[in-house]
Design an enzyme around this catalytic site. Structure first.
Site, PDB file in Angstrom:
ATOM      1  CE  LYS A  51      -1.676   3.087   2.782  1.00  0.00           C
ATOM      2  NZ  LYS A  51      -1.889   4.220   1.889  1.00  0.00           N
TER       3      LYS A  51
ATOM      4  CB  SER B 294       3.957  10.140  10.775  1.00  0.00           C
ATOM      5  OG  SER B 294       2.804   9.397  11.115  1.00  0.00           O
TER       6      SER B 294
ATOM      7  CD  GLU C 290      10.550  13.621  10.945  1.00  0.00           C
ATOM      8  OE1 GLU C 290       9.501  12.984  11.132  1.00  0.00           O
ATOM      9  OE2 GLU C 290      11.568  13.148  10.409  1.00  0.00           O
TER      10      GLU C 290
ATOM     11  CD  GLN D 225       5.264  18.394   5.713  1.00  0.00           C
ATOM     12  OE1 GLN D 225       4.726  17.345   6.030  1.00  0.00           O
ATOM     13  NE2 GLN D 225       6.007  19.101   6.577  1.00  0.00           N
TER      14      GLN D 225
ATOM     15  CD  GLU E 167      13.801   2.397   9.786  1.00  0.00           C
ATOM     16  OE1 GLU E 167      14.056   3.531  10.249  1.00  0.00           O
ATOM     17  OE2 GLU E 167      14.405   1.378  10.146  1.00  0.00           O
TER      18      GLU E 167
ATOM     19  CB  CYS F 214      12.938  10.039   8.203  1.00  0.00           C
ATOM     20  SG  CYS F 214      13.611   8.667   7.326  1.00  0.00           S
TER      21      CYS F 214
HETATM   22  C1  UN1 Z   1      18.146   8.616   2.507  1.00  0.00           C
HETATM   23  O1  UN1 Z   1      18.388   9.585   3.230  1.00  0.00           O
HETATM   24  O2  UN1 Z   1      18.868   8.333   1.535  1.00  0.00           O
HETATM   25  O3  UN1 Z   1      11.877   8.354   4.731  1.00  0.00           O
HETATM   26  C2  UN1 Z   1      17.027   7.692   2.750  1.00  0.00           C
HETATM   27  C3  UN1 Z   1      13.067   8.638   4.749  1.00  0.00           C
HETATM   28  C4  UN1 Z   1      14.022   7.512   4.968  1.00  0.00           C
HETATM   29  C5  UN1 Z   1      14.885   7.257   3.807  1.00  0.00           C
HETATM   30  C6  UN1 Z   1      16.041   8.175   3.745  1.00  0.00           C
HETATM   31  N1  UN1 Z   1      13.287   6.320   5.310  1.00  0.00           N
HETATM   32  O4  UN1 Z   1      13.429   9.784   4.584  1.00  0.00           O
END
Ligand code: UN1
Length: 479
Positions: free
Chosen positions: A173, A227, A381, A329, A248, A282
């Site tokens: 998804k 998130s 963040e 955003q 993540e 991230c």
């Molecule tokens: C990167 O910095 O090359 O969502 C990858 C994100 C991370 C991936 C970053 N899971 O920004």
């Protein structure tokens, strides 16, 4: 009328219950397409198809699996300019960034094509004479993949490729906001020779399709990037039904700049890590922790560099920074700019809404100085082109500030001191540590992931991906 892009379920292209419009954030008049939105019943059909396909796929020819993944990787690489353009059009990162990301997705499939035939176990002596012990890895079953809008081709690739390589079946998804690249991967997979149901694409809302994946007892494992709040919700539900889960989530990544740093290197590393891809990573460096002796020169040089960057339509040659991904955003970014000013940080440059030839969500890269690590702009963040500079008296204080965060994804330092670089690599509380390179922008063949509030479960990418996408079996045999 815009083209309708369908879901891929049990080897068939099917229209959704409804459809959503995918718009170009650089030019809101440009509609990329209409993308099917699955309802709960369609999500369930995708899960059922993946479940039916699992027994044959998980025990079938590994050469066939390797060939399929190799073919997918080769096609993505051959079409990287076209797929990169689609990516930049739907997500807003610049064309070089979009093409680079498409190439990365191709490399990931090729890497895991190789891993299929490199999988090995262990044979060890038993403590009981006459008994043999074998340790092997087996696939898990149906994996639910929930992927974000900010890496719309690389993240689906780095979840789909290992899931299939290790013999699982998949329901993916993608993010509602940018489903086009995942659809393109699905279309390539649909022609690669996979048996029906091995890979399913179920586009739709998180509250419908995501929920269905998280709650269905036939989904053995869930891999999510997105998130913190969504991730926490997924973890609670997944763990309640004993599903394996890999998350993540956010970051508030520090970049420490020491007095002995090479200033041009520090500026490049900071600007690339904080602002490229519009800061929507991230892994972005959002806290620049700078020691007193270089502080003023660094702030002035970063501000100078930002004034030379071109913020414009992602598809134009020469654009350095594309638009923010969407209106909501952009509102969040603007809200944090007000919060930062209200907290007493100094807005050195940027933070202005920009008009360009095409109507999009343009924001000039914003730099705060005189920030304190307790401020919300240093703790939460933001996920936009906004970074803050925090002054530190020396390395020890800089390290303490770097680690004073609920996150722990990526941590960087710019220094010419081997002593400090070595100490930082050991003591930064993060899953990834960067010395004289940006906190964002990682290789595709080595582990990716963090600690504390950033990540949960085993690492993604490289050989370490096996940890999540397989389960270990220990077999004892007496002759
Ligand atoms: C990167 O910095 O090359 O969502 C990858 C994100 C991370 C991936 C970053 N899971 O920004």
């Amino acid at each position: 009328m815009a083209e309708l892009f369908r879901n891929f379920i049990a080897g068939e292209w099917v229209a959704g219950a409804t459809a959503s419009v995918n718009r170009n954030p650089s030019d809101t008049a440009d509609v990329v397409g209409e993308y099917a939105q699955a309802d709960a019943a369609q999500a369930k059909a995708a899960i059922a198809a993946a479940k039916r396909a699992f027994p044959a796929w998980s025990t079938g020819s590994i050469q066939e699996r390797a060939n399929i993944l190799e073919k997918v990787g080769a096609e993505i690489l051959a079409r990287k300019d076209e797929l990169g353009t689609l990516l930049s059009r739907e997500e807003g990162k610049t064309l070089p960034e979009g093409i680079g990301e498409a190439a990365r997705a191709g490399q990931i499939f090729r890497f895991f094509a190789g891993e299929v035939v490199r999988m090995a176990g262990e044979k060890v002596a038993s403590v009981r004479p006459g008994v043999d012990v074998e340790v092997t890895r087996e696939p898990l079953g149906v994996i639910g993949l929930i992927t974000p809008w900010n890496f719309p081709i690389a993240i689906p690739a780095w979840k789909i490729a290992p899931a299939l390589a290790y013999g699982n079946t998949v329901v993916c998804k993608p993010a509602d906001l940018a489903p086009g690249c995942a659809w393109a991967i699905a279309e390539i997979l649909s022609r690669a020779g996979l048996p029906p149901g091995v890979f399913n694409l179920a586009m739709g809302r998180g509250s419908v399709v995501g929920e269905a994946l998280v709650n269905d007892p036939d989904v053995t494992a869930l891999s999510f990037t997105g998130s913190v709040s969504t991730g926490r919700g997924i973890a609670a539900k997944a763990i309640a039904r004993m599903a394996k889960v890999q998350l993540e989530m956010g970051g508030k990544n520090p970049l420490v700049v020491l007095d002995d740093a090479d200033l041009p290197t520090a500026v490049n590393v900071a600007v690339q890590g904080s602002y490229y891809s519009t800061g929507q990573r991230c892994t972005a460096s959002s806290r620049l922790i700078v020691t007193a002796g270089i502080h003023d020169r660094f702030v002035a040089a970063v501000a100078d560099k930002l004034s030379t960057l071109r913020v414009d339509n992602a598809l134009l040659t020469g654009t350095d920074i594309g638009p923010v991904v969407d209106a909501s955003q952009l509102d969040i970014d603007l809200k944090y700019l007000e919060i930062g000013k209200g907290e007493g940080a100094r807005l050195v440059t940027g933070g202005e809404r920009l008009q360009r030839a095409t109507d999009g969500y343009y924001l000039s890269p914003a730099l705060f100085s005189e920030a304190g690590n307790a401020m919300r702009i240093a703790r939460e963040e933001i996920f936009g082109p906004v970074a803050c500079v925090i002054r530190a008296k020396d390395y020890d204080e800089a390290l303490a500030i770097a680690n004073d965060t609920e996150f722990g994804l990526s941590a960087g330092i710019v220094t010419t001191s081997l002593k400090h670089a070595t100490h930082f690599k050991r003591h930064a509380q993060a899953g990834m540590v960067m010395v004289n390179v940006p906190t964002a922008g990682v290789d595709y063949h080595v582990p990716f992931g963090g600690r504390k509030g950033s990540s949960y479960g085993p690492r993604e990418q490289g050989r370490y991906a096996a940890e999540f996408f397989t389960t270990v079996k220990t077999a004892y045999t007496a002759a």
